[in-house]
Design a protein around this motif. Structure first.
Motif, PDB file in Angstrom:
ATOM      1  N   HIS A   1       0.856  -1.190   0.000  1.00  0.00           N
ATOM      2  CA  HIS A   1       0.000   0.000   0.000  1.00  0.00           C
ATOM      3  C   HIS A   1       0.887   1.233   0.000  1.00  0.00           C
ATOM      4  O   HIS A   1       2.055   1.168   0.396  1.00  0.00           O
ATOM      5  N   ARG A   2       0.336   2.336  -0.409  1.00  0.00           N
ATOM      6  CA  ARG A   2       1.056   3.603  -0.427  1.00  0.00           C
ATOM      7  C   ARG A   2       0.391   4.594   0.528  1.00  0.00           C
ATOM      8  O   ARG A   2      -0.843   4.598   0.658  1.00  0.00           O
ATOM      9  N   PRO A   3       1.178   5.436   1.169  1.00  0.00           N
ATOM     10  CA  PRO A   3       0.591   6.419   2.077  1.00  0.00           C
ATOM     11  C   PRO A   3      -0.101   7.540   1.307  1.00  0.00           C
ATOM     12  O   PRO A   3       0.254   7.823   0.151  1.00  0.00           O
ATOM     13  N   GLU A   4      -1.096   8.152   1.938  1.00  0.00           N
ATOM     14  CA  GLU A   4      -1.741   9.305   1.331  1.00  0.00           C
ATOM     15  C   GLU A   4      -0.802  10.499   1.282  1.00  0.00           C
ATOM     16  O   GLU A   4      -0.956  11.398   0.454  1.00  0.00           O
ATOM     17  N   GLN A   5       0.164  10.503   2.193  1.00  0.00           N
ATOM     18  CA  GLN A   5       1.135  11.596   2.243  1.00  0.00           C
ATOM     19  C   GLN A   5       2.483  11.041   2.650  1.00  0.00           C
ATOM     20  O   GLN A   5       2.577  10.104   3.433  1.00  0.00           O
ATOM     21  N   GLY A   6       3.552  11.636   2.122  1.00  0.00           N
ATOM     22  CA  GLY A   6       4.893  11.285   2.551  1.00  0.00           C
ATOM     23  C   GLY A   6       5.641  10.433   1.550  1.00  0.00           C
ATOM     24  O   GLY A   6       5.118  10.051   0.498  1.00  0.00           O
ATOM     25  N   SER A   7       6.897  10.154   1.877  1.00  0.00           N
ATOM     26  CA  SER A   7       7.766   9.396   0.976  1.00  0.00           C
ATOM     27  C   SER A   7       8.495   8.296   1.732  1.00  0.00           C
ATOM     28  O   SER A   7       8.729   8.396   2.939  1.00  0.00           O
ATOM     29  N   ILE A   8       8.846   7.247   0.991  1.00  0.00           N
ATOM     30  CA  ILE A   8       9.592   6.123   1.552  1.00  0.00           C
ATOM     31  C   ILE A   8      10.798   5.854   0.659  1.00  0.00           C
ATOM     32  O   ILE A   8      10.649   5.683  -0.550  1.00  0.00           O
ATOM     33  N   LYS A   9      11.972   5.828   1.275  1.00  0.00           N
ATOM     34  CA  LYS A   9      13.181   5.449   0.558  1.00  0.00           C
ATOM     35  C   LYS A   9      13.536   4.006   0.896  1.00  0.00           C
ATOM     36  O   LYS A   9      13.489   3.602   2.066  1.00  0.00           O
ATOM     37  N   LEU A  10      13.885   3.242  -0.127  1.00  0.00           N
ATOM     38  CA  LEU A  10      14.364   1.877   0.040  1.00  0.00           C
ATOM     39  C   LEU A  10      15.821   1.845  -0.412  1.00  0.00           C
ATOM     40  O   LEU A  10      16.116   2.172  -1.563  1.00  0.00           O
ATOM     41  N   ASN A  11      16.714   1.518   0.519  1.00  0.00           N
ATOM     42  CA  ASN A  11      18.153   1.519   0.222  1.00  0.00           C
ATOM     43  C   ASN A  11      18.614   2.852  -0.370  1.00  0.00           C
ATOM     44  O   ASN A  11      19.439   2.894  -1.292  1.00  0.00           O
ATOM     45  N   GLY A  12      18.061   3.937   0.145  1.00  0.00           N
ATOM     46  CA  GLY A  12      18.480   5.274  -0.268  1.00  0.00           C
ATOM     47  C   GLY A  12      17.751   5.853  -1.457  1.00  0.00           C
ATOM     48  O   GLY A  12      17.926   7.032  -1.780  1.00  0.00           O
ATOM     49  N   ASP A  13      16.913   5.042  -2.129  1.00  0.00           N
ATOM     50  CA  ASP A  13      16.196   5.508  -3.315  1.00  0.00           C
ATOM     51  C   ASP A  13      14.713   5.695  -3.017  1.00  0.00           C
ATOM     52  O   ASP A  13      14.066   4.801  -2.447  1.00  0.00           O
ATOM     53  N   VAL A  14      14.157   6.839  -3.411  1.00  0.00           N
ATOM     54  CA  VAL A  14      12.730   7.085  -3.228  1.00  0.00           C
ATOM     55  C   VAL A  14      11.936   6.193  -4.159  1.00  0.00           C
ATOM     56  O   VAL A  14      12.236   6.076  -5.344  1.00  0.00           O
ATOM     57  N   VAL A  15      10.921   5.531  -3.611  1.00  0.00           N
ATOM     58  CA  VAL A  15      10.031   4.693  -4.417  1.00  0.00           C
ATOM     59  C   VAL A  15       8.765   5.499  -4.680  1.00  0.00           C
ATOM     60  O   VAL A  15       7.963   5.720  -3.785  1.00  0.00           O
ATOM     61  N   ASN A  16       8.615   5.963  -5.900  1.00  0.00           N
ATOM     62  CA  ASN A  16       7.465   6.798  -6.231  1.00  0.00           C
ATOM     63  C   ASN A  16       6.281   5.996  -6.737  1.00  0.00           C
ATOM     64  O   ASN A  16       5.146   6.236  -6.361  1.00  0.00           O
ATOM     65  N   ARG A  17       6.546   5.042  -7.604  1.00  0.00           N
ATOM     66  CA  ARG A  17       5.452   4.263  -8.176  1.00  0.00           C
ATOM     67  C   ARG A  17       5.718   2.783  -7.926  1.00  0.00           C
ATOM     68  O   ARG A  17       5.810   2.342  -6.800  1.00  0.00           O
ATOM     69  N   SER A  18       5.821   2.007  -8.983  1.00  0.00           N
ATOM     70  CA  SER A  18       6.036   0.577  -8.795  1.00  0.00           C
ATOM     71  C   SER A  18       7.509   0.281  -8.528  1.00  0.00           C
ATOM     72  O   SER A  18       8.400   1.036  -8.935  1.00  0.00           O
ATOM     73  N   LEU A  19       7.744  -0.810  -7.814  1.00  0.00           N
ATOM     74  CA  LEU A  19       9.108  -1.223  -7.528  1.00  0.00           C
ATOM     75  C   LEU A  19       9.781  -1.748  -8.787  1.00  0.00           C
ATOM     76  O   LEU A  19       9.153  -2.380  -9.631  1.00  0.00           O
TER      77      LEU A  19
END
Length: 329
Positions: free
Chosen positions: A54-72
């Motif tokens: 799932h994706r948050p309604e607000q905010g950002s998540i970085k995985l191993n230093g990279d922002v995940v905006n859409r699909s992995l």
């Protein structure tokens, strides 16, 4: 070194209610992390975010230093292994399920046999490799789901309430598996549990969730209520604290800070409560006492203290702690 995850300004809503609010959270690589909190605290929601289900309604998540905006990306997807609270295996054998997972991860077929063998060995299921999923016990099913999740050798393993609905023998077996996996190099394990002492014993560090927010306060002896001046009212007890936060709704008391005695102590401690000893539990090298004083408290003492106090179930005892031992949030 980059973090495994970095969360910023996260908010998740359900039915117009914010159920997860995390301004900032960093999760380091190569650690075993227990995600602690009561039911409804937001543990599963946070794990779903970390698995990018799932994706948050607000905010950002970085995985191993990279922002995940859409699909992995394929590489990012391979970084993560995820086991839900109630894992589902497809019809067929355990081996069939693991082989399909490897195929979906894009692993080369020539690697299947080696990876399947390794995964089954890590969860002690090699003798059941050809057993159909529908015949597995609850503990075997959990282990098979973990084998499926780790077969492609992800660097991050997410486990949602892995110990739920298991008997004590299967819980101990699963604890051993998690400890062994955590010892592997370049492996980050995040598991959720409502058993705070279990989580603290297994993990290198903990993430404590209360009503969707992360707190640094210990979640053992967690009570809800209202703070009036320096007195917190749980509805059953008045607990003295040195903190004064007008909008505080929760307190937590470190179990190591609670003193157990057969009679009330003559001391400067402001908090003294009489209660009935309802449980004595061995926790690694310590003893956990559960005392019902109108609210249930947990206190940790040494085996030597247990012997010297000569405690038995049903005893009426006193517990005491300083105002400074009370965290308010």
């Amino acid at each position: 070194m980059t973090n495994a995850y970095q969360l910023s300004d996260i908010q998740v809503y359900r039915q117009q209610k914010c159920i997860l609010d995390i301004p900032e959270l960093e999760i380091q690589h190569n650690q075993c992390i227990a995600l602690l909190g009561d039911n409804g605290a937001g543990k599963s929601t946070l794990l779903d975010l970390l698995a990018f289900l799932h994706r948050p309604e607000q905010g950002s998540i970085k995985l191993n230093g990279d922002v995940v905006n859409r699909s992995l990306s394929v590489a990012q997807r391979r970084c993560i292994g995820y086991v839900s609270q109630q894992p589902f295996l497809l019809s067929g054998t355990i081996t069939d399920n693991i082989r399909l997972a490897l195929k979906l991860q894009g692993v080369e077929p020539k690697q299947y046999d080696k990876l399947i063998t390794q995964a089954l060995d890590q969860v002690s299921l090699t003798p059941l490799a050809d057993q159909t999923a529908s015949t597995l016990s609850g503990g075997q099913l959990k282990r098979a789901a973990i084998a499926r999740a780790i077969a492609h050798q992800p660097s991050v393993l997410l486990l949602d309430e892995p110990f739920s609905h298991l008997d004590q023998s299967h819980i101990k077996q699963l604890e051993n598996i998690i400890e062994q996996l955590a010892q592997q190099s370049s492996k980050t394990i995040i598991f959720s549990t409502h058993d705070r002492l279990q989580g603290a014993a297994l993990a290198d560090t903990t993430i404590n969730l209360v009503h969707g927010t992360v707190t640094k306060s210990p979640l053992i002896n967690l009570f809800h209520g209202q703070l009036n001046g320096h007195v917190f009212d749980t509805g059953h007890l008045q607990i003295h604290t040195t903190n004064q936060q007008p909008h505080a709704k929760h307190i937590a008391i470190d179990p190591d800070e609670i003193i157990i005695s057969p009679k009330v102590l003559d001391s400067s401690m402001r908090n003294h409560f009489r209660g009935r000893l309802i449980a004595i539990t061995e926790e690694a090298t310590t003893i956990r006492l559960t005392v019902d004083c109108g609210e249930r408290f947990h206190a940790l003492i040494s085996p030597e203290s247990l012997n010297s106090l000569n405690l038995k179930l049903g005893d009426m005892i006193y517990l005491s702690f300083k105002s400074t031992a009370v965290s308010v949030f």
